[in-house]
Motif scaffolding. Structure first.
Motif, PDB file in Angstrom:
ATOM      1  N   THR A  40       0.829  -1.328   0.010  1.00 47.26           N
ATOM      2  CA  THR A  40       0.083  -0.061  -0.163  1.00 47.26           C
ATOM      3  C   THR A  40       0.916   1.224   0.080  1.00 47.26           C
ATOM      4  OG1 THR A  40      -1.471  -1.266   1.080  1.00 47.26           O
ATOM      5  CG2 THR A  40      -1.980   1.212   1.251  1.00 47.26           C
ATOM      6  N   MET A  41       1.815   1.407   0.957  1.00 49.42           N
ATOM      7  CA  MET A  41       2.749   2.562   0.995  1.00 49.42           C
ATOM      8  C   MET A  41       3.746   2.772   0.198  1.00 49.42           C
ATOM      9  SD  MET A  41       1.013   4.106   3.415  1.00 49.42           S
ATOM     10  CE  MET A  41       1.867   5.622   3.504  1.00 49.42           C
TER      11      MET A  41
ATOM     12  N   ARG B 258       7.668  -9.407  -2.041  1.00 48.23           N
ATOM     13  CA  ARG B 258       8.099 -10.782  -1.629  1.00 48.23           C
ATOM     14  C   ARG B 258       7.640 -12.079  -2.682  1.00 48.23           C
ATOM     15  NH1 ARG B 258       8.764 -13.286   3.865  1.00 48.23           N
ATOM     16  NH2 ARG B 258       7.342 -11.882   4.731  1.00 48.23           N
ATOM     17  N   HIS B 259       6.167 -11.757  -3.125  1.00 46.67           N
ATOM     18  CA  HIS B 259       5.898 -12.984  -3.911  1.00 46.67           C
ATOM     19  C   HIS B 259       5.885 -12.574  -5.408  1.00 46.67           C
ATOM     20  CE1 HIS B 259       3.825 -13.376   0.031  1.00 46.67           C
ATOM     21  NE2 HIS B 259       4.289 -14.699  -0.148  1.00 46.67           N
TER      22      HIS B 259
ATOM     23  N   ARG C 181       2.654 -11.238  -6.917  1.00 46.24           N
ATOM     24  CA  ARG C 181       2.128  -9.649  -6.506  1.00 46.24           C
ATOM     25  C   ARG C 181       3.236  -9.006  -7.375  1.00 46.24           C
ATOM     26  NH1 ARG C 181       0.860 -10.596  -1.149  1.00 46.24           N
ATOM     27  NH2 ARG C 181      -1.026 -11.629  -1.210  1.00 46.24           N
TER      28      ARG C 181
ATOM     29  N   ASN D   2      15.953  -8.390  -3.813  1.00 44.87           N
ATOM     30  CA  ASN D   2      16.320  -7.126  -3.167  1.00 44.87           C
ATOM     31  C   ASN D   2      17.656  -6.424  -3.396  1.00 44.87           C
ATOM     32  OD1 ASN D   2      13.624  -6.776  -2.109  1.00 44.87           O
ATOM     33  ND2 ASN D   2      14.200  -8.122  -0.322  1.00 44.87           N
TER      34      ASN D   2
ATOM     35  N   VAL E 281       8.412  -2.284   3.827  1.00 43.62           N
ATOM     36  CA  VAL E 281       7.825  -3.692   4.558  1.00 43.62           C
ATOM     37  C   VAL E 281       7.446  -3.443   5.916  1.00 43.62           C
ATOM     38  CG1 VAL E 281       9.620  -4.906   3.094  1.00 43.62           C
ATOM     39  CG2 VAL E 281      10.310  -4.486   5.492  1.00 43.62           C
TER      40      VAL E 281
ATOM     41  N   ALA F  55       6.723   1.595  11.059  1.00 46.74           N
ATOM     42  CA  ALA F  55       6.449   2.158  12.318  1.00 46.74           C
ATOM     43  C   ALA F  55       7.095   1.484  13.402  1.00 46.74           C
ATOM     44  CB  ALA F  55       4.967   1.927  12.231  1.00 46.74           C
TER      45      ALA F  55
ATOM     46  N   PRO G  13       4.880   8.341   7.007  1.00 40.22           N
ATOM     47  CA  PRO G  13       3.842   8.973   6.171  1.00 40.22           C
ATOM     48  C   PRO G  13       2.425   8.422   6.527  1.00 40.22           C
ATOM     49  CG  PRO G  13       4.788   7.099   4.975  1.00 40.22           C
ATOM     50  CD  PRO G  13       5.436   7.033   6.321  1.00 40.22           C
TER      51      PRO G  13
HETATM   52  N1  LIG Z   1      -0.611   1.693   6.059  1.00 42.44           N
HETATM   53  C1  LIG Z   1      -0.090   2.727   6.697  1.00 42.44           C
HETATM   54  O1  LIG Z   1      -1.072   3.556   7.344  1.00 42.44           O
HETATM   55  C2  LIG Z   1       1.286   3.245   7.372  1.00 42.44           C
HETATM   56  C3  LIG Z   1       1.340   4.409   7.487  1.00 42.44           C
HETATM   57  C4  LIG Z   1       2.613   4.890   7.737  1.00 42.44           C
HETATM   58  C5  LIG Z   1       3.774   3.916   7.698  1.00 42.44           C
HETATM   59  N2  LIG Z   1       3.460   2.613   7.499  1.00 42.44           N
HETATM   60  C6  LIG Z   1       4.374   1.424   7.342  1.00 42.44           C
HETATM   61  O2  LIG Z   1       4.622   1.045   5.965  1.00 42.44           O
HETATM   62  C7  LIG Z   1       5.120  -0.156   6.197  1.00 42.44           C
HETATM   63  C8  LIG Z   1       4.373  -0.966   5.095  1.00 42.44           C
HETATM   64  O3  LIG Z   1       2.961  -0.701   5.353  1.00 42.44           O
HETATM   65  P1  LIG Z   1       1.854  -1.038   4.088  1.00 42.44           P
HETATM   66  O4  LIG Z   1       0.538  -0.932   4.997  1.00 42.44           O
HETATM   67  O5  LIG Z   1       2.219  -0.659   2.730  1.00 42.44           O
HETATM   68  O6  LIG Z   1       1.946  -2.877   4.000  1.00 42.44           O
HETATM   69  P2  LIG Z   1       1.471  -3.984   2.937  1.00 42.44           P
HETATM   70  O7  LIG Z   1       0.567  -3.209   2.140  1.00 42.44           O
HETATM   71  O8  LIG Z   1       1.550  -5.120   3.457  1.00 42.44           O
HETATM   72  O9  LIG Z   1       2.951  -3.955   2.018  1.00 42.44           O
HETATM   73  C9  LIG Z   1       4.054  -4.605   2.349  1.00 42.44           C
HETATM   74  C10 LIG Z   1       4.873  -5.052   1.178  1.00 42.44           C
HETATM   75  O10 LIG Z   1       6.036  -5.778   1.736  1.00 42.44           O
HETATM   76  C11 LIG Z   1       6.266  -6.738   0.688  1.00 42.44           C
HETATM   77  N3  LIG Z   1       7.426  -7.547   1.349  1.00 42.44           N
HETATM   78  C12 LIG Z   1       7.199  -8.473   2.613  1.00 42.44           C
HETATM   79  N4  LIG Z   1       8.541  -9.031   2.616  1.00 42.44           N
HETATM   80  C13 LIG Z   1       9.330  -8.542   1.731  1.00 42.44           C
HETATM   81  C14 LIG Z   1      10.758  -8.932   1.484  1.00 42.44           C
HETATM   82  N5  LIG Z   1      11.442  -9.683   2.172  1.00 42.44           N
HETATM   83  N6  LIG Z   1      11.555  -8.137   0.305  1.00 42.44           N
HETATM   84  C15 LIG Z   1      10.635  -7.193  -0.372  1.00 42.44           C
HETATM   85  N7  LIG Z   1       9.306  -7.048  -0.253  1.00 42.44           N
HETATM   86  C16 LIG Z   1       8.526  -7.581   0.781  1.00 42.44           C
HETATM   87  C17 LIG Z   1       5.021  -7.441   0.491  1.00 42.44           C
HETATM   88  O11 LIG Z   1       5.124  -8.096  -0.763  1.00 42.44           O
HETATM   89  P3  LIG Z   1       4.057  -9.368  -1.065  1.00 42.44           P
HETATM   90  O12 LIG Z   1       2.890  -8.619  -1.282  1.00 42.44           O
HETATM   91  O13 LIG Z   1       4.539 -10.025  -2.028  1.00 42.44           O
HETATM   92  O14 LIG Z   1       3.958  -9.996   0.462  1.00 42.44           O
HETATM   93  C18 LIG Z   1       4.151  -6.341   0.354  1.00 42.44           C
HETATM   94  O15 LIG Z   1       4.177  -5.693  -0.917  1.00 42.44           O
HETATM   95  C19 LIG Z   1       4.969  -0.734   7.629  1.00 42.44           C
HETATM   96  O16 LIG Z   1       6.311  -1.170   7.993  1.00 42.44           O
HETATM   97  C20 LIG Z   1       4.140   0.543   8.092  1.00 42.44           C
HETATM   98  O17 LIG Z   1       4.384   0.412   9.582  1.00 42.44           O
HETATM   99  C21 LIG Z   1       2.065   2.108   7.040  1.00 42.44           C
END
Ligand SMILES: NC(=O)c1ccc[n+]([C@@H]2O[C@H](COP(=O)([O-])OP(=O)(O)OC[C@H]3O[C@@H](n4cnc5c(N)ncnc54)[C@H](OP(=O)(O)O)[C@@H]3O)[C@@H](O)[C@H]2O)c1
Length: 277
Positions: free
Chosen positions: A14-15, A39-40, A43, A59, A73, A102, A124
């Motif tokens: 998402t981010m 990761r996948h 995706r 990576n 991540v 976070a 963000p």
């Molecule tokens: N969502 C919010 O409101 C928000 C706000 C501020 C900060 N954040 C921070 O943003 C980060 C991500 O959040 P999100 O909501 O965007 O999570 P998300 O949608 O679950 O995205 C995480 C991504 O990381 C990928 N991933 C997992 N393991 C990996 C690896 N080893 N190498 C490369 N890619 C990998 C996943 O791939 P797959 O899809 O293939 O599993 C997925 O695309 C978090 O740390 C969170 O604390 C989020």
């Protein structure tokens, strides 16, 4: 960034995708200079289609060419990922590491890198998806003013950016990263009120959301104190003061403030969990 300096986004979820869209839209990066990973493999194919750039799963490969590496991540994966990159020798050219995870401290990422890594922590929020985000950036032990300026520039296409000391980052997470969720509940509740007094759900939701949008813009664009703006809406013996007293009876202010406090405490806990990951 210059036209040839590469950016790698690790974790195009998402981010990560919001950031990629912003960088491409603003011209800060192009299809030639931006690489993303997930990761996948399935995706990766979806993200390639959505973003119009190559998205892979290796990576170390994209990091070796990158001037800036943005970690998007989940928090518990950030430290192990940096450790893995260091083990693969992918950080030897000292890229700037920007982490949006976070609760994960710059010190933990520096330690995982095993060298004097330049690390910027950024927080963000999801309105970044439509360019209305709020991002706060802070530097680690080895970051200079130039690193912070560069990191801030990456988030500017997504909305507002502020620089603060890292000690405030859990508080920032509790307020501006979690904050949109609190406001969605407020919008939903205001709309329920509208439905209760006879409006359709669609009209009530639009009215509630635009009231929140307009009020937020009044605070940001006039720079006036919210209490002063509230007093202007409140005529003696009128409907607004009657509602405000009901909200005070329900402890609206302290409930919201405690919500932020709880979120900030939970954000600090996310960091603790990632240390042991
Ligand atoms: N969502 C919010 O409101 C928000 C706000 C501020 C900060 N954040 C921070 O943003 C980060 C991500 O959040 P999100 O909501 O965007 O999570 P998300 O949608 O679950 O995205 C995480 C991504 O990381 C990928 N991933 C997992 N393991 C990996 C690896 N080893 N190498 C490369 N890619 C990998 C996943 O791939 P797959 O899809 O293939 O599993 C997925 O695309 C978090 O740390 C969170 O604390 C989020």
């Amino acid at each position: 960034m210059t036209d040839t300096e590469c950016i790698a986004i690790l974790g195009a979820g998402t981010m990560g995708r919001a950031l990629a869209h912003g960088l491409l839209r603003s011209g800060e990066a192009s299809a030639e200079t931006l690489s993303c990973t997930v990761r996948h493999a399935d995706r990766a194919r979806e993200a390639t289609e959505e973003l119009g750039i190559a998205v892979g799963t290796d990576n170390a490969l994209v990091v070796r060419d990158a001037r800036v590496v943005i970690l998007c991540v989940k928090p518990h994966l950030a430290v192990p990922l940096v450790r893995e990159l260091a083990r693969a020798g992918a950080l030897e050219h000292d890229p700037l590491i920007v982490s949006i995870a976070a609760g994960v401290r710059t010190g933990s990422l520096e330690e995982a890198g095993g060298r004097a890594l330049h690390v910027v922590r950024a927080m963000p929020n999801t309105p970044s998806l439509i360019g209305a985000g709020m991002t706060v950036v802070s530097g680690g032990a080895h970051t200079g003013a130039h690193d912070l300026e560069l990191a801030a520039r990456l988030f500017e296409p997504l909305g507002r950016v502020l620089t603060l000391d890292e000690e405030y980052m859990d508080a920032v997470t509790g307020l501006s990263a979690s904050g949109p969720a609190f406001v969605y509940v407020i919008i939903e509740a205001l709309a329920e009120g509208g439905v209760m007094v006879g409006l359709s759900r669609k009209v009530a939701t639009e009215l509630a959301a635009q009231a929140v949008n307009g009020a937020a813009r009044m605070v940001l664009e006039t720079g006036r104190h919210p209490a002063e703006l509230k007093d202007e809406v409140t005529t003696p013996a009128g409907c607004t003061i009657s509602a405000l007293l009901a909200l005070e009876d329900g402890k609206l202010r302290s409930v919201l403030a405690r919500g932020v406090q709880n979120a900030a405490q939970a954000a600090a806990g996310l960091g603790d969990r990632s240390h042991s990951a």
